[in-house]
Motif scaffolding. Sequence first.
Motif, short mmCIF file in Angstrom:
data_model
loop_
_atom_site.label_atom_id
_atom_site.label_comp_id
_atom_site.label_asym_id
_atom_site.label_seq_id
_atom_site.Cartn_x
_atom_site.Cartn_y
_atom_site.Cartn_z
N ALA A 274 -27.41 2.56 13.08
CA ALA A 274 -28.45 2.84 12.09
C ALA A 274 -29.84 2.76 12.68
O ALA A 274 -30.77 3.42 12.19
CB ALA A 274 -28.31 1.87 10.91
N GLN A 275 -30.05 1.96 13.73
CA GLN A 275 -31.38 1.78 14.30
C GLN A 275 -31.42 2.15 15.78
O GLN A 275 -32.23 1.60 16.54
CB GLN A 275 -31.84 0.33 14.10
N ASN B 3 -35.18 6.87 12.52
CA ASN B 3 -34.88 5.54 11.99
C ASN B 3 -36.17 4.74 11.98
O ASN B 3 -37.06 4.94 12.81
CB ASN B 3 -33.81 4.83 12.82
N THR C 195 -32.67 5.36 7.69
CA THR C 195 -32.11 6.25 8.70
C THR C 195 -32.05 7.65 8.10
O THR C 195 -31.57 7.82 6.97
CB THR C 195 -30.69 5.81 9.10
#
Length: 697
Positions: free
Chosen positions: A43-44, A595, A616
């Motif tokens: 997600a990051q 993100n 995201t």
Amino acid sequence: MDEVIVTAQKRQQNLQDVGISITSISAQKIERLGFTTTADIIAQTPSMKMLSFSPSLTVFNIRGVSQNDFSDHYEPPIAVIVDEAYVSAQGAVNTMMFDVDRVEVLRGPQGTLFGRNATGGAVQYLSRKPGPIASGYLRATIGDYDQRNIEGAAGGPLSDNVSARVAFGYAHNEGWLENRIGPDLNANDDYAARLFLEFTPNDAVNLLLKVHTSHNDDTSGGYSHRAIFPNADGLGQDVPLNANPWNTCNGCDILGYRNPSNSPWNQAHDRIGYLKRDISGATLKATFDLGSLTLTSISDYLHLEKRFGSDSDASPNSLLLYATDQNLDQYSQELRLSDDGGRFRWVLGAYALEIDTKNFQSAPLATLFNPPFVSAINFQLKTHSLAAFGQAEYDLRDDVTLIGGLRYTRDRKEMDYSLRDSFGGMLDFNDRLFPGLADKTWENVSAKAEIDWRIRDDVMAYASVSRGTKAGGFSAPGFLPVNVATLAHDQEVLTAYEVGLKSEFFDGRARLNASAFHYDYKDYQAFFLVVLSTTIANRDATIDGVEIELAANPIPGLDISVGLSHLEGKVKDVTLPSGRVVDRRMPMLADLGLNGLVRYSWPMFGGQVSIQADATYSSHFNFYVLNPPVTEEPAYTVVNSRLAYVTDDGQWEAAVFVKNLFDTEYRQYSNDISSLSIGLDAYAPPRWIAASVSYRW
């Protein structure tokens, strides 16, 4: 801003001094983002995606480089390394994450410094080790779907030269995919534990032993039903609500079922999917100080035993029931000799890897036939790998460093495969029956050349050329007909050209890193599923991209981070089921990825209150190399939020957080089985609200 320390080059360095595109996620950030599994990091992380229908199979994708076959026996082109030990099994990648020191995601070919070579990158998970001071923590979480999680750790010195740290995690929920005709799916009841023992008999010797175990007992395989049919090219497309291509009913699949639900999280499964998985192992790291040199030995053993089954048609009918069992043993030994001092620094290494995986797979087509048609395979794949590698750095000037690396790898793989079906079909494939086809050896060379230029103290530019390789292997199709001449596929070779910039500004309150690259991908190992036949075939491909990461602390209490990626890529000369030959977009490659995270904290109630939001965004992409319409994922945005209070001494923390705040519907896996009218879709969880309490000492 705090200095970010990484070990991407086998020694501790400031992130800004390493000429590699790296995302480093600290323990503090992992906690604040609510990451609880090893797969959450995507997600990051710019240019990173995941293919997963269950923890039973998770495949990371970095810059478009991945392996999309769902068979258990493949090694992926993204190396997963846990506490310096390679994890070969795709079924052992997605596990609970707790008591982690940091995660490092390295983009681009790896091999001149790591035990196992990788075409597309490496993901390193580094646990907290024993320390000289007693410390630990305990965290409890409750949330939606009857979530009950607890994790903790404690460690410190046991004597003058022995220290230890023990950590554990437990995760439970009752299932977030509602099943209208039975128990809910995607429930879990999992635990894991890890023990470190560190022994330092003298200043020149350090021994670190790690022992770990984990267990999954899940109702897994919660797919969402989608009725599809093949178009003129043989690629799956949705059955329109007013159309009847299977001569059953409008909008229906081949058995006449039409899903009444518009929600991907509300389905009707007649078979309850399951995942029973046990992972255990041990790693011994021995470090010897030889004066100006350091000798490091890493010995590792990993055992995986799992059973997975699913209702792959996601309907009340038994159209396609899939099951797979795996029993894997992996042994590896790595030796490194290094000199980290002076203007000339180097590492020399040797690596040996043995993998023995025994697999069973069955796929009954029950309702279509009476009695049901069943096709099942049993196979064993043995991998023997030997490698020698090295990398050297030389400071040409105080501001210029030259880096070169080389690796030789020899992989031998032996396949013993047997297929039987209930119509009397059979095939045996092994070296006794097919000498030269079922026992293959590949030799390859990886290399790297790089120049780093420190323009000034807070700005560094780099340029590199690297060559990554991944050995060939064997497909394991579950249905006849099978062409034994195509069961083996060749090795793939990726040549990467990259330039990058690493900088800090605003008196160290902001950090900006950027990279641009071109991949020349020879013999990319592409996954094909045509009718019910699966295979890996080599195709050439190209990928181009740009990545930017910004982190800033503009005012006290305010933290901002942003990541951006732009990727383009194609696979050449792809043959569609219709016979048409075309170029196709690289699977899981999004034009634009974003993100970001914003966090603000301020003093209140005798402690610190913080509020945080992270998000995201992904533009559209396709899950599959043939690019069928049904596996095209639309653009989506996922937003999470967190509110927390920490006491002034930092010991107690209470937090409330929401994952997938806006209930965004997006898939983590999709496949085209249009020959059976099945669109195989696995969605990410819906909105999830939870609260946690933590205590540290």
